[in-house]
Design a protein around this motif. Structure first.
Motif, PDB file in Angstrom:
ATOM      1  N   THR A  74       0.745  -1.297  -0.123  1.00 23.75           N
ATOM      2  CA  THR A  74       0.068   0.227  -0.132  1.00 23.75           C
ATOM      3  C   THR A  74       0.809   1.324   0.046  1.00 23.75           C
ATOM      4  O   THR A  74       1.966   1.265   0.356  1.00 23.75           O
ATOM      5  CB  THR A  74      -0.852  -0.079   1.187  1.00 23.75           C
ATOM      6  N   GLU A 108      -2.290   2.450  -6.453  1.00 26.92           N
ATOM      7  CA  GLU A 108      -3.533   3.288  -5.935  1.00 26.92           C
ATOM      8  C   GLU A 108      -4.408   3.800  -7.016  1.00 26.92           C
ATOM      9  O   GLU A 108      -5.592   3.920  -6.878  1.00 26.92           O
ATOM     10  CB  GLU A 108      -3.060   4.349  -4.944  1.00 26.92           C
ATOM     11  N   ARG A 144      -6.374   1.206  -8.279  1.00 23.41           N
ATOM     12  CA  ARG A 144      -7.680   0.692  -7.294  1.00 23.41           C
ATOM     13  C   ARG A 144      -8.806   1.784  -7.462  1.00 23.41           C
ATOM     14  O   ARG A 144      -9.736   1.294  -7.445  1.00 23.41           O
ATOM     15  CB  ARG A 144      -6.875   0.744  -5.752  1.00 23.41           C
TER      16      ARG A 144
END
Length: 963
Positions: A559, A648, A651
């Motif tokens: 992450t 990210e 996502r």
């Protein structure tokens, strides 16, 4: 030029189009859409033009003679429009506007336009036919116009077995000429060249006029002239064709043949009673054959689908782990290929299988056949159970793949970390055993001994500092064993060697310390500065080694928060570098101070610092290494930060699309559910609305494909979670498949309701009232009624099913009809079937028996010859193979008994055994006839309850019973 265009429901005639209809009640526009295009260039063929001129002229004169006139030249005699208007009045029986009697061109054009307007008013599109061309004597346009008139007024209304116009006329010719040898009518040109087809048509209806057996196929001119002369003399059909023209033309003109053959049809149109009877039998047999075919198709499709599921599940349950991440990623790619390529067609097959099963059951109910029971293990429920097992295995297989990839990735990281730490430790321990075993203190001076003691203390400090590294190496090795690392043997061997060496170092260190302490009292005078240098240099050197190890340490994050945490820790480390540099300078200053004192006092130092092996050169070298590793670590962290930012983005991109597609699918499911229980418009309107939904769903597929592409990018990036959405690709796929299945099932249910309504003759108002009653008592909108809800619904419709003995018995009888499987639920389709049996009639076996009596000439038996003459060959042989010999007193050789055969196909044998049984369940045919005759019959006897029965409905039922 006048161009006549109408709306879609209008007809389209002209030199560029002509056609046939799709049913007895089909529109002329349907007919014209299917007719072969009119090719104007064909009129340039002199033979075809000659045939059309003669045929069309004769056809026109056959009608104009009723008005006392005729034409000689079809190009010239219609130019003023007068005879054209007269022709239209004769064939239509209607009056046209008054013609203009002037001789000027404008008068002629106006007359022709009045005729063309009349043709257009009959729903005919006249494309590229203008009044000016007719007035100018354009042969192609004139013949095209006459052909259009012939199609509209002579051929359009021909209807045979739900086909009309050209197809109906061709089917009529095929049926009438089927028993005759050397006759095979497949078209309206070369099939008629030998003249036998014309003679067969006449002989079929008027056998006394033609000696058919004396005709020869090799003498077409004689055959044609014989048919033309007999038709003109006895049937009042004018001679429209020349035998020589037909024989000498490679392909006779189709329109001329159709025009002439249509005259035979109209001449013999009264002889249709036997054909109607045969059609009724054909219809019953066709239903039987079609149902058998549907059953065979279901069995094969179910077997294939179950076999595919049986082969696929073992593959999905194969959970043998691989040694490397590349091998597991290949397994994941194979699974994606299965999801994208192999499974979607099977989803369609499963959906189609359920639709076919429902359609078959509906057709069996409509034709009063027993319900279809598939073979053992091939029920729809069996297929659904197998499919559920498949999806469970599929879900488990995907989770296992992802977990294995994570495990192997973790293993690779730990193995590399183990090798790096082990290498550093082995490099540090290299030579330490030899140093600890060295007995140099035995010959050393006092100062040397004190130096050796201090050096040994420094070594012990260093040894203690390395204790954590050894423990880390052992912990990593243990974790690799717990995660079943494939090279665990070598890892354990190396770890054991390090641990054994560490124990040996500890023992040797203890022994050397004892020896040094034993001689410590004899040692004095140690260089304090060297000692201080050694004490400060050792931990600083250890700190630099740890720093270099950390700066070169591999990392793995998933992450953006994790990488930002590493960057923050690295920034914090960099903030300590100025303090470390000051410590380095302080340590080097101690070393310089010792050298200055020795030089100022003329002291000769024997070699390096006796208390440590960490020289200033080593400190400076390692410090430079740390300075070089810091920017490399910065670069690696920034690259990983960029990668995590990209992840990210993926996502968020997926979540943005999924948060639109997921609610859209849910909304569509809810809307379809509302449509299925609401009563907005007719069933056709509901079906149209559902098909619009189906198209909108199919049109939405690119959004799902885009989501699949985004999901593939996420999986390729090894992204395993997404906090921005609650939707996974699996949820979307399942929702999409359920949406496609739901809309297909709902459309199929409405189509089945339409089949029931049309087959049973239920009006739209009745269907809506049925739906309203059903929905009123379907409180939970589940699409089915429980027994108490169904009883309340029946009471509201006027049925006597109260809670007494007679009412309970009647209710149990009705429940056995609508819920034969005793499931405790009554579906809307079962409710419609029951109500349709209560309010409508179907073809009975008595009607079919009456049809057989017509074919058999009122005899109680029928012969194979009669069946072959009146029925198509395949259905005639179907009956012959299944009928038993007739044993009655009036039997003749070859007599067949058709009564048992009709009962074997499960038709209703009498009004009492049909849905019209008297009493509270319905009204028999006798009750209806009594009502028609004026006798009073209670409404409940008619099965109508509170629905009532209009006079027109009773008339329709009476017509069905008397047909």
């Amino acid at each position: 030029m006048v161009d006549y265009h109408a709306a879609n429901q209008s007809y389209q005639y002209g030199p560029s189009s002509a056609g046939n209809g799709a049913g007895g009640g089909g529109s002329m526009g349907d007919y014209m859409a299917q007719e072969d295009d009119w090719d104007r260039d064909l009129l340039l063929d002199p033979a075809w033009e000659k045939q059309q001129r003669k045929t069309f002229t004769a056809w026109c004169n056959s009608h104009l003679r009723k008005a006392g006139t005729q034409i000689e030249n079809i190009d010239e005699d219609f130019r003023d429009g007068l005879k054209l208007m007269l022709l239209l009045e004769v064939i239509s029986g209607e009056r046209l506007p008054k013609p203009e009697r002037g001789k000027m061109r404008v008068h002629k054009i106006n007359n022709v336009n009045k005729a063309l307007d009349f043709i257009a008013s009959k729903g005919v599109k006249l494309v590229s036919i203008g009044a000016e061309e007719i007035v100018d004597g354009n042969a192609k346009m004139t013949l095209g116009m006459i052909w259009t008139i012939i199609l509209r007024f002579a051929i359009q209304d021909i209807s045979v077995e739900e086909t009309s116009a050209k197809e109906g006329l061709l089917l009529w010719c095929q049926r009438k000429t089927a028993p005759y040898k050397n006759v095979n009518v497949q078209n309206f040109h070369i099939s008629w060249k030998d003249g036998l087809a014309f003679n067969a048509l006449i002989h079929r209806h008027r056998p006394e006029l033609i000696e058919y057996d004396k005709l020869r196929k090799d003498d077409p001119v004689t055959n044609l002239n014989n048919a033309f002369e007999v038709a003109e003399k006895y049937l009042d059909i004018p001679k429209m064709l020349d035998a020589e023209d037909i024989v000498n033309t490679a392909r006779p003109d189709e329109k001329a043949i159709m025009t002439y053959v249509s005259s035979f049809y109209h001449a013999f149109s009264g002889a249709q009673k036997a054909e109607t009877a045969a059609n009724r039998i054909c219809k019953v047999l066709a239903v039987n054959q079609e149902n058998e075919h549907l059953m065979e198709d279901y069995e094969k499709l179910a077997s294939d689908l179950l076999e595919w599921i049986r082969r696929t599940i073992p593959w999905l349950e194969d959970r043998v782990p691989q040694k490397t991440i590349q091998e597991m990623q290949q397994k994941l790619e194979d699974f994606r290929d299965y999801r994208r390529v192999h499974k979607p067609p099977k989803v369609q097959e499963k959906c189609q299988l359920e639709i076919n099963f429902n359609t078959l059951q509906t057709k069996l109910r409509l034709s009063n056949r027993p319900a279809f029971m598939p073979s053992e293990g091939k029920m729809v429920s069996d297929i659904n159970n197998g499919w559920q097992h498949l999806e469970q295995a599929e879900k488990g297989y995907e989770e296992w793949l992802l977990n294995e990839i994570r495990r192997l990735e973790r293993l690779d990281h730990l193995a590399e970390k183990f090798r790096q730490k082990a290498s550093i430790h082995e490099a540090w321990t290299d030579g330490k055993e030899a140093m600890l075993k060295h007995r140099d203190y035995e010959t050393a001076t006092l100062s040397d001994i004190k130096a050796l003691i201090r050096k040994h203390e420094a070594f012990e400090s260093d040894l203690a500092a390395h204790q954590d590294r050894v423990e880390q190496i052992a912990a990593i090795a243990q974790e690799l064993n717990e995660l079943d690392y494939y090279d665990s043997h070598n890892v354990n061997t190396r770890c054991q060697k390090i641990c054994d060496q560490w124990d040996a170092l500890g023992s040797l260190t203890h022994s050397r310390r004892e020896a040094l302490e034993k001689t410590e009292k004899q040692l004095e005078a140690i260089d304090q500065l060297h000692l201080e240098y050694a004490k400060r240099a050792a931990p600083f050197n250890n700190w630099m080694e740890s720093a270099m190890e950390d700066l070169q340490d591999m990392f793995i994050v998933h992450t953006i928060e994790e990488i930002e945490g590493l960057i923050s820790a690295h920034d914090q480390f960099k903030s300590t570098l100025p303090d470390a540099d000051r410590e380095r300078e302080a340590i080097l200053a101690i070393h310089k101070e010792a050298q200055r004192i020795a030089e100022s006092n003329h002291i000769k130092l024997s070699g390096s610092n006796p208390y440590t092996t960490v020289t200033p050169q080593i400190i400076n070298s390692k410090w430079e290494k740390v300075q070089q590793l810091v920017p490399k670590r910065d670069h690696a962290l920034l690259e990983e930060q960029s990668k995590q930012q990209s992840n990210e983005h993926l996502r968020r991109q997926f979540a943005s699309q999924a948060n639109v597609v997921g609610p859209w699918i849910q909304t569509k499911m809810e809307e379809i559910g509302r449509i299925s229980i609401e009563m907005n418009g007719t069933l056709e309107d509901q079906l149209s609305h559902l098909k619009q939904y189906e198209r909108s769903i199919v049109d939405y597929k690119p959004n799902l494909d885009l989501l699949e592409q985004q999901h593939q990018l996420i999986q390729e990036a090894l992204i395993f979670d997404n906090k921005h959405t609650n939707y996974t690709m699996e949820h979307i796929r399942v929702g999409w498949e359920q949406l496609l299945t739901t809309i297909a099932r709902t459309i199929n249910e409405v189509e089945n309701q339409i089949l029931t309504r049309d087959a049973k003759g239920i009006s739209q108002e009745q269907m809506q009232e049925f739906r309203a009653s059903f929905n009123h008592f379907d409180k939970d909108h589940g699409g089915a009624l429980g027994p108490e809800e169904f009883k309340a619904c029946l009471i509201s419709l006027g049925y006597d099913v109260e809670n007494d003995r007679q009412g309970e018995a009647e209710f149990n009888r009705i429940m056995s009809l609508v819920d034969p499987n005793h499931s405790g639920l009554v579906t809307f389709q079962a409710f419609i079937d029951f109500m349709s049996r209560e309010t409508t009639d179907t073809d009975t076996a008595d009607q079919v028996i009456a049809s057989f009596k017509v074919l058999a000439g009122d005899k109680n038996f029928i012969t194979a010859e009669e069946l072959r003459r009146e029925l198509p060959p395949d259905q005639a042989e179907y009956c012959i193979a299944r009928m038993a010999p007739y044993q009655g007193p009036d039997a003749v050789p070859g007599a067949l008994d058709y009564n048992p055969f009709l009962h074997s196909v499960s038709m209703q044998s009498s009004p009492q055994s049909s849905g019209w049984v008297g009493g509270q369940g319905g009204a028999g045919a006798g009750s209806l006839l009594s009502l028609w005759a004026g006798q009073e019959v209670p409404p409940t006897r008619l099965g109508l309850g509170r629905l009532g029965a209009s006079a027109s409905g009773l008339v329709n039922m009476y017509d069905v019973l008397c047909f």
